[in-house]
Write a protein that holds these residues in place. Sequence first.
Motif, PDB file in Angstrom:
ATOM      1  N   TYR A 137     -10.616   9.764  -9.044  1.00  0.00           N
ATOM      2  CA  TYR A 137      -9.358   9.913  -9.786  1.00  0.00           C
ATOM      3  C   TYR A 137      -9.478   9.421 -11.235  1.00  0.00           C
ATOM      4  CZ  TYR A 137      -7.749   9.606  -4.899  1.00  0.00           C
ATOM      5  OH  TYR A 137      -7.579   9.766  -3.547  1.00  0.00           O
ATOM      6  N   GLY A 138     -10.638   8.911 -11.606  1.00  0.00           N
ATOM      7  CA  GLY A 138     -10.780   8.288 -12.925  1.00  0.00           C
ATOM      8  C   GLY A 138     -10.516   6.793 -12.828  1.00  0.00           C
ATOM      9  N   ASN A 139     -10.736   6.075 -13.918  1.00  0.00           N
ATOM     10  CA  ASN A 139     -10.619   4.612 -13.920  1.00  0.00           C
ATOM     11  C   ASN A 139      -9.183   4.158 -13.707  1.00  0.00           C
ATOM     12  OD1 ASN A 139     -13.270   4.810 -14.789  1.00  0.00           O
ATOM     13  ND2 ASN A 139     -12.794   4.423 -16.933  1.00  0.00           N
ATOM     14  N   ALA A 140      -9.020   3.103 -12.911  1.00  0.00           N
ATOM     15  CA  ALA A 140      -7.750   2.361 -12.966  1.00  0.00           C
ATOM     16  C   ALA A 140      -7.858   1.426 -14.171  1.00  0.00           C
ATOM     17  CB  ALA A 140      -7.534   1.559 -11.689  1.00  0.00           C
ATOM     18  N   VAL A 141      -6.728   1.159 -14.817  1.00  0.00           N
ATOM     19  CA  VAL A 141      -6.732   0.366 -16.046  1.00  0.00           C
ATOM     20  C   VAL A 141      -5.914  -0.905 -15.833  1.00  0.00           C
ATOM     21  CG1 VAL A 141      -6.129   0.383 -18.513  1.00  0.00           C
ATOM     22  CG2 VAL A 141      -6.919   2.485 -17.407  1.00  0.00           C
ATOM     23  N   SER A 142      -6.428  -2.023 -16.331  1.00  0.00           N
ATOM     24  CA  SER A 142      -5.687  -3.288 -16.216  1.00  0.00           C
ATOM     25  C   SER A 142      -4.483  -3.277 -17.160  1.00  0.00           C
ATOM     26  CB  SER A 142      -6.602  -4.452 -16.590  1.00  0.00           C
ATOM     27  OG  SER A 142      -5.851  -5.656 -16.649  1.00  0.00           O
ATOM     28  N   PRO A 143      -3.360  -3.867 -16.739  1.00  0.00           N
ATOM     29  CA  PRO A 143      -2.230  -3.987 -17.666  1.00  0.00           C
ATOM     30  C   PRO A 143      -2.465  -5.055 -18.747  1.00  0.00           C
ATOM     31  CG  PRO A 143      -1.687  -4.988 -15.541  1.00  0.00           C
ATOM     32  CD  PRO A 143      -3.030  -4.347 -15.381  1.00  0.00           C
ATOM     33  N   TRP A 144      -3.534  -5.854 -18.586  1.00  0.00           N
ATOM     34  CA  TRP A 144      -3.826  -6.916 -19.556  1.00  0.00           C
ATOM     35  C   TRP A 144      -4.623  -6.370 -20.737  1.00  0.00           C
ATOM     36  CZ3 TRP A 144      -2.158 -12.006 -19.138  1.00  0.00           C
ATOM     37  CH2 TRP A 144      -1.550 -12.349 -17.927  1.00  0.00           C
ATOM     38  N   LEU A 153      -9.220  -2.495 -20.319  1.00  0.00           N
ATOM     39  CA  LEU A 153      -9.983  -3.438 -19.498  1.00  0.00           C
ATOM     40  C   LEU A 153      -9.963  -3.011 -18.042  1.00  0.00           C
ATOM     41  CD1 LEU A 153      -8.723  -6.853 -20.952  1.00  0.00           C
ATOM     42  CD2 LEU A 153     -10.681  -5.488 -21.694  1.00  0.00           C
ATOM     43  N   THR A 154     -10.983  -3.451 -17.310  1.00  0.00           N
ATOM     44  CA  THR A 154     -11.014  -3.175 -15.872  1.00  0.00           C
ATOM     45  C   THR A 154     -10.052  -4.098 -15.131  1.00  0.00           C
ATOM     46  OG1 THR A 154     -12.362  -3.178 -13.872  1.00  0.00           O
ATOM     47  CG2 THR A 154     -12.989  -4.749 -15.550  1.00  0.00           C
ATOM     48  N   PRO A 155      -9.365  -3.572 -14.111  1.00  0.00           N
ATOM     49  CA  PRO A 155      -8.570  -4.451 -13.243  1.00  0.00           C
ATOM     50  C   PRO A 155      -9.428  -5.052 -12.131  1.00  0.00           C
ATOM     51  CG  PRO A 155      -8.197  -2.172 -12.635  1.00  0.00           C
ATOM     52  CD  PRO A 155      -9.206  -2.150 -13.758  1.00  0.00           C
ATOM     53  N   GLY A 156     -10.768  -4.814 -12.202  1.00  0.00           N
ATOM     54  CA  GLY A 156     -11.649  -5.281 -11.124  1.00  0.00           C
ATOM     55  C   GLY A 156     -11.780  -4.206 -10.056  1.00  0.00           C
ATOM     56  N   GLY A 157     -12.610  -4.483  -9.061  1.00  0.00           N
ATOM     57  CA  GLY A 157     -12.801  -3.505  -7.993  1.00  0.00           C
ATOM     58  C   GLY A 157     -13.240  -4.190  -6.693  1.00  0.00           C
ATOM     59  N   SER A 158     -13.185  -3.497  -5.583  1.00  0.00           N
ATOM     60  CA  SER A 158     -12.812  -2.095  -5.513  1.00  0.00           C
ATOM     61  C   SER A 158     -11.292  -1.886  -5.489  1.00  0.00           C
ATOM     62  CB  SER A 158     -13.435  -1.469  -4.256  1.00  0.00           C
ATOM     63  OG  SER A 158     -12.870  -2.043  -3.083  1.00  0.00           O
ATOM     64  N   SER A 159     -10.509  -2.943  -5.198  1.00  0.00           N
ATOM     65  CA  SER A 159      -9.051  -2.760  -5.083  1.00  0.00           C
ATOM     66  C   SER A 159      -8.376  -2.818  -6.456  1.00  0.00           C
ATOM     67  CB  SER A 159      -8.461  -3.843  -4.167  1.00  0.00           C
ATOM     68  OG  SER A 159      -9.148  -3.921  -2.941  1.00  0.00           O
ATOM     69  N   GLY A 160      -8.926  -2.060  -7.428  1.00  0.00           N
ATOM     70  CA  GLY A 160      -8.433  -2.124  -8.799  1.00  0.00           C
ATOM     71  C   GLY A 160      -7.029  -1.577  -8.966  1.00  0.00           C
ATOM     72  N   GLY A 161      -6.744  -0.462  -8.295  1.00  0.00           N
ATOM     73  CA  GLY A 161      -5.395   0.115  -8.384  1.00  0.00           C
ATOM     74  C   GLY A 161      -4.353  -0.825  -7.820  1.00  0.00           C
ATOM     75  N   ALA A 165      -1.397  -2.421 -10.117  1.00  0.00           N
ATOM     76  CA  ALA A 165      -0.007  -2.112  -9.753  1.00  0.00           C
ATOM     77  C   ALA A 165       0.820  -3.371  -9.520  1.00  0.00           C
ATOM     78  CB  ALA A 165       0.011  -1.237  -8.496  1.00  0.00           C
ATOM     79  N   VAL A 166       0.222  -4.374  -8.876  1.00  0.00           N
ATOM     80  CA  VAL A 166       0.961  -5.620  -8.611  1.00  0.00           C
ATOM     81  C   VAL A 166       1.166  -6.395  -9.913  1.00  0.00           C
ATOM     82  CG1 VAL A 166       0.912  -7.843  -7.387  1.00  0.00           C
ATOM     83  CG2 VAL A 166       0.189  -5.761  -6.205  1.00  0.00           C
ATOM     84  N   ALA A 167       0.107  -6.474 -10.741  1.00  0.00           N
ATOM     85  CA  ALA A 167       0.204  -7.232 -11.999  1.00  0.00           C
ATOM     86  C   ALA A 167       1.200  -6.591 -12.968  1.00  0.00           C
ATOM     87  CB  ALA A 167      -1.171  -7.330 -12.652  1.00  0.00           C
ATOM     88  N   ALA A 187      -7.965  -9.655  -8.058  1.00  0.00           N
ATOM     89  CA  ALA A 187      -6.816 -10.574  -8.152  1.00  0.00           C
ATOM     90  C   ALA A 187      -7.043 -11.561  -9.293  1.00  0.00           C
ATOM     91  CB  ALA A 187      -6.618 -11.314  -6.827  1.00  0.00           C
ATOM     92  N   ALA A 188      -8.273 -12.091  -9.390  1.00  0.00           N
ATOM     93  CA  ALA A 188      -8.590 -13.044 -10.463  1.00  0.00           C
ATOM     94  C   ALA A 188      -8.510 -12.375 -11.842  1.00  0.00           C
ATOM     95  CB  ALA A 188      -9.989 -13.628 -10.243  1.00  0.00           C
ATOM     96  N   PHE A 189      -8.978 -11.137 -11.936  1.00  0.00           N
ATOM     97  CA  PHE A 189      -8.969 -10.411 -13.216  1.00  0.00           C
ATOM     98  C   PHE A 189      -7.557 -10.095 -13.713  1.00  0.00           C
ATOM     99  CE2 PHE A 189     -13.442  -8.196 -13.454  1.00  0.00           C
ATOM    100  CZ  PHE A 189     -14.021  -9.438 -13.624  1.00  0.00           C
ATOM    101  N   THR A 190      -6.592  -9.993 -12.798  1.00  0.00           N
ATOM    102  CA  THR A 190      -5.258  -9.532 -13.203  1.00  0.00           C
ATOM    103  C   THR A 190      -4.167 -10.592 -13.039  1.00  0.00           C
ATOM    104  OG1 THR A 190      -4.950  -8.545 -11.007  1.00  0.00           O
ATOM    105  CG2 THR A 190      -5.741  -7.071 -12.746  1.00  0.00           C
ATOM    106  N   GLY A 191      -4.565 -11.822 -12.696  1.00  0.00           N
ATOM    107  CA  GLY A 191      -3.582 -12.902 -12.644  1.00  0.00           C
ATOM    108  C   GLY A 191      -2.640 -12.843 -11.460  1.00  0.00           C
ATOM    109  N   ILE A 192      -3.146 -12.326 -10.319  1.00  0.00           N
ATOM    110  CA  ILE A 192      -2.323 -12.304  -9.106  1.00  0.00           C
ATOM    111  C   ILE A 192      -3.056 -13.058  -7.993  1.00  0.00           C
ATOM    112  CG2 ILE A 192      -1.227 -10.109  -9.763  1.00  0.00           C
ATOM    113  CD1 ILE A 192      -3.007  -8.744  -7.615  1.00  0.00           C
ATOM    114  N   THR A 193      -2.436 -13.128  -6.813  1.00  0.00           N
ATOM    115  CA  THR A 193      -3.029 -13.819  -5.666  1.00  0.00           C
ATOM    116  C   THR A 193      -3.589 -12.786  -4.689  1.00  0.00           C
ATOM    117  OG1 THR A 193      -1.457 -15.636  -5.872  1.00  0.00           O
ATOM    118  CG2 THR A 193      -2.511 -15.374  -3.729  1.00  0.00           C
TER     119      THR A 193
END
Length: 495
Positions: A137-144, A153-161, A165-167, A187-193
Motif C-alpha cells: 500500500y506504500g509507506n505509512a507515515v508518522s504524524p511526528w 518519518l517512519t512510524p516504525g514497523g511492522s505495526s506502523g499503520g 493511527a493511534v498517535a 509504539a516507542a517511535f510514535t509516543g504511545i504505549t
Amino acid sequence: MSDLNKLGLAEARDALRKGEVTSVELTESCLKAIDDADALNAFVHKTPEIALERAKAADERIKAGDAPSMCGLPIGIKDLFCTKGVPSQAASKILEGFKPEYESTVSQQLADAGAVMLGKLNMDEFAMGSSNETSVYGNAVSPWRRGNDDAQLTPGGSSGGSASAVAADLCLAATGTDTGGSIRQPAAFTGITGIKPTYGRCSRWGIVAFASSLDQAGPMTKNVRDAAIMLEAMCGHDPKDSTSAELAVPNFEAMLTGDIKGKKIGIPKEYRMDGMPAEIEKLWAEGAEMLKAAGAEIVDISLPHTKYALPAYYVIAPAEASSNLARYDGVRYGRRAQLAQGDGITEMYEKTRAEGFGHEVQRRVMVGTYVLSAGFYDAYYNRARKVRTLIKKDFEDVFAAGIDAILTPATPSASFGLGEMTDADPVQMYLNDVFTVTVNLAGLPGVSVPAGLDKQGLPLGLQLIGRPWDEGDLLNTAYALESAAGFVAKPGKWW
C-alpha cells in the motif's frame, strides 16, 4: 464534547457509561479524522458501514446495561488479522483480493466485547520490516516531525499503520502483532504505549503467520490504562490455537495501583551497546531513577547471551517464514500470475511468487530456505535454536533470583526518515530490533512506555520486560513509570 477521537479508551468508556456521548458520535468523529488523514496512509481498507452498524448495536447494549469495557469504542485492526468479508492482505500483493470467510479469534473477541472496527491498518508486508516501507500500500507515515523539518518519518514497523493511527488520534486504540519488536518499536517511535503479552496469552488463530513460535498479538494504545483494558479483551484460551494457554485472564485494569514499593527492577549490563546515542543512555538512567523514587529497588543484572539474540532471531524467524509462506502458491487463494502458452505448474509458482512477494519477503524466504536446507540445517537452524534456549534460561535465572521486571531502552534511536535506511544494507534496519528480539525468543511479556523527547522533539520509549504470564504486574510497573515520566507530548497536526 468536541474532538471525541482524541479520547483514550478509559475516558471514552466512562463518557459512554454516563451518557455524555454515544458510540455513534465517537465513531463518526474517528471516521472524519481518518478521511482527513490520507497523507498518513495509516488506514488502507476503511469500513465505515461496519463501524456505524457496530456503533449503533453498542449504543443499544450500553443502554441495556450489558456492556463490557470495550463496548462502543472505535479501534483499528492491523491488516495481518483476518476479518470476515473485509480485505485481509497482510500488506502483500500475493493476497490481493483475499476476503476471508472467517474472523481471527482476537478480532472476534474484540467484536464480541462490542468494540467498533473502523478499518484495516497499514503494516510491513507479512510483518517483515521495522519501518513500514515494505507495504504494497506504500509507506505509512508518522504524524511526528523533526522540529520544523518537513521530512516524512517512519512510524516504525511492522505495526506502523497502527502506531500512526493511534498517535494521530484516528482511532482510540489499535491491534498490533509483535514477532521481534513490531508492537514495541513503533509504539516507542510514535509516543504511545504498546504491550506484547506472553507467548500463548493471545490466540494466533486467523492472524497471517510470519514466524509461528515468535508471533504474538497485543494492543497499541494512548496510555497504560488503555493497554490493560484492551489486552484483557484480546486474551483468553482458544482451542483453535495449539499454543494458546489455558489460563484465566485477570482484570488487568484493576491491578493498576501504581504501587511498586519493594519491587526489584533489573538493569542488564549487556544492553549498553557501543554507539548508543547519549539521549537513549540518559533516558534509561532517568527511567531507573523514576522507578527508584517510586519505591523500587534497582539491581544490576547480567543476561550473558544477549549478543547472540539478533543473529539467532534472523535465522529462526526467516526459517519459520519460509515454511509458512510456502502456502502462497497462486492455487488456493489470492493472486495468480498471468501464464504464457505452455507454462506448467512450476512456472506458475515461480511467476506468482516473483510478482506477489516484495523484495524484503523474498530475501527472508531465501535466507530461511537456505538455513533449513540439508547441508546447513545443523550449522544454522539447530544452533540458533540452542542459542534461543540459552537466552530463555538467562531470563529464567534472573527472575528466579527475585527480579520482578527488567528495564531497557525500547529502541536504539528515535524515529528516522523514510528512505534513510534503504535496501543497501538490510542489517542496519535489522539492528532496530536489538532491544526487543530477546523478549520474543524467550516468549516473555514486554511493554514500551513513552518516556521523553529527543533534542529534535521526537518521542523516545523505555521497555519493561516481565515474568511470564505476569502482564498485570508488568503493566502496574509500566503505570508507575508512566506516572513518573509524565509524557503528554502530541504531534503537531500537519496532515
